[in-house]
Design a protein around this motif. Structure first.
Motif, short mmCIF file in Angstrom:
data_model
loop_
_atom_site.label_atom_id
_atom_site.label_comp_id
_atom_site.label_asym_id
_atom_site.label_seq_id
_atom_site.Cartn_x
_atom_site.Cartn_y
_atom_site.Cartn_z
N UNK A 99 0.83 -1.22 0.00
CA UNK A 99 0.00 0.00 0.00
C UNK A 99 0.86 1.25 0.00
N UNK A 100 1.82 1.31 0.92
CA UNK A 100 2.59 2.55 1.04
C UNK A 100 3.74 2.59 0.06
N UNK A 101 4.22 1.41 -0.35
CA UNK A 101 5.27 1.35 -1.38
C UNK A 101 4.76 1.97 -2.67
N UNK A 102 3.48 1.72 -3.00
CA UNK A 102 2.89 2.27 -4.23
C UNK A 102 2.91 3.79 -4.19
N UNK A 103 2.89 4.34 -2.97
CA UNK A 103 2.88 5.81 -2.83
C UNK A 103 4.30 6.34 -2.61
N UNK A 104 5.29 5.43 -2.68
CA UNK A 104 6.68 5.85 -2.49
C UNK A 104 7.00 6.18 -1.03
N UNK A 105 6.23 5.60 -0.11
CA UNK A 105 6.45 5.89 1.32
C UNK A 105 7.17 4.71 1.97
N UNK A 111 5.01 9.40 9.59
CA UNK A 111 4.21 10.60 9.33
C UNK A 111 3.57 10.58 7.94
N UNK A 112 4.37 10.15 6.95
CA UNK A 112 3.84 10.08 5.58
C UNK A 112 2.74 9.03 5.50
N UNK A 113 2.92 7.94 6.24
CA UNK A 113 1.87 6.91 6.26
C UNK A 113 0.58 7.46 6.85
N UNK A 114 0.74 8.24 7.92
CA UNK A 114 -0.44 8.84 8.56
C UNK A 114 -1.14 9.81 7.61
N UNK A 115 -0.32 10.57 6.88
CA UNK A 115 -0.90 11.53 5.92
C UNK A 115 -1.71 10.79 4.86
N UNK A 118 -4.90 9.52 6.14
CA UNK A 118 -5.93 10.53 6.46
C UNK A 118 -6.91 10.71 5.30
N UNK A 119 -6.52 10.26 4.08
CA UNK A 119 -7.45 10.33 2.94
C UNK A 119 -8.71 9.48 3.20
N UNK A 120 -8.60 8.53 4.14
CA UNK A 120 -9.78 7.73 4.51
C UNK A 120 -10.95 8.61 4.88
N UNK A 121 -10.64 9.70 5.63
CA UNK A 121 -11.72 10.51 6.19
C UNK A 121 -12.21 11.59 5.22
N UNK A 122 -11.64 11.53 4.01
CA UNK A 122 -12.22 12.31 2.91
C UNK A 122 -12.88 11.33 1.94
#
Ligand code: FMN
Length: 221
Positions: A99-105, A111-115, A118-122
């Protein structure tokens, strides 16, 4: 679309366009999903479908809590056991990598994972959402009824050309969800589900699955 295609093309989509989802379509999907099985036909699910201004308000309120670093609401059920045994521990970390590898995290960049989370709540930009509750008095078998119901909803959404993302993440802000939906006392929020048309410009990595012999045993005569 046949059932195999609906099953294999369903995935947790985390990027939606703002294209309107017609109410008739949602009614068609939810009327058909009502035929999901449940023990003794209890139909244990209680769904709220939210669009338009109430959804915008919910996203706004949840977003404000994220920005304020507001603590999560006290839990009404445990999302995962505190200690995950093998093979679940390894599968969970493989999922995190995907999941986070796809986003380059990276793994360490909390912190980047949390960011990203946070898209969950949008609702990942989705214009419609479903919130699935269950009566507090019901037990584990009835929680599994909810799973069957939610998967049925997600497959029917595929048949309509839509995508979805089931989200336990919404349970951490269950009080905010309740402020907007006003569910009756006695219900527990299991999860939310973002619903809409996929934003095909959002990158993703398809999640893998364990080989069949890890999860299925054929006992043959
Ligand atoms: C009950 C449930 C809760 C989930 N909660 C979340 C969530 O809060 N946020 C999220 O991004 N994905 C969530 N997911 C999606 C899973 O991460 C996803 O289904 C899993 O990694 C398999 O990937 P796939 O659905 O794309 O095949 C949830 C899935 C289920 C079934």
């Amino acid at each position: 679309m046949d059932v195999y295609e609906a099953v294999t093309s369903r995935r947790a989509v985390r990027g939606f366009t703002d294209r309107h989802v017609p109410k008739e379509l949602l009614e068609r999907v939810l009327s058909a999903a009502a035929w999901s099985p449940s023990g003794s036909n209890l139909q244990s699910w209680r769904a709220y479908v939210v669009t338009g201004r109430p959804l915008a308000e919910l996203k706004k309120r949840a977003g404000e809590r994220v920005v304020a670093g507001d603590p999560w609401d006290e839990r009404e059920y445990e999302m995962y056991p505190s200690a995950l045994n093998s093979p679940y521990r390894e599968r969970r970390s493989a999922f995190g990598e995907e999941r986070y590898g796809a986003l380059g995290i990276s793994r360490e960049d909390w912190e980047a994972r949390q960011r990203a989370a946070s898209a969950n709540w949008n609702c990942f930009g989705a214009p419609a959402a479903l919130f699935c509750y269950i009566d507090r008095g019901l037990g584990r078998p009835q929680w599994s009824d909810l799973g069957m119901y939610l998967q049925t909803v997600m497959l029917l959404l595929r048949a309509e050309g839509l995508h979805s993302c089931p989200q336990m993440a919404w349970s951490v802000y269950r009080k905010t969800v309740a402020e907007v939906l006003s569910p009756p006392d006695g219900l527990i929020l299991f999860c939310g589900m973002s619903i809409g048309f996929e934003d095909v410009t959002v990158d993703y990595i398809r999640t893998g699955r364990a080989p069949l012999d890890e999860t299925v045993t054929f006992v043959e005569g």
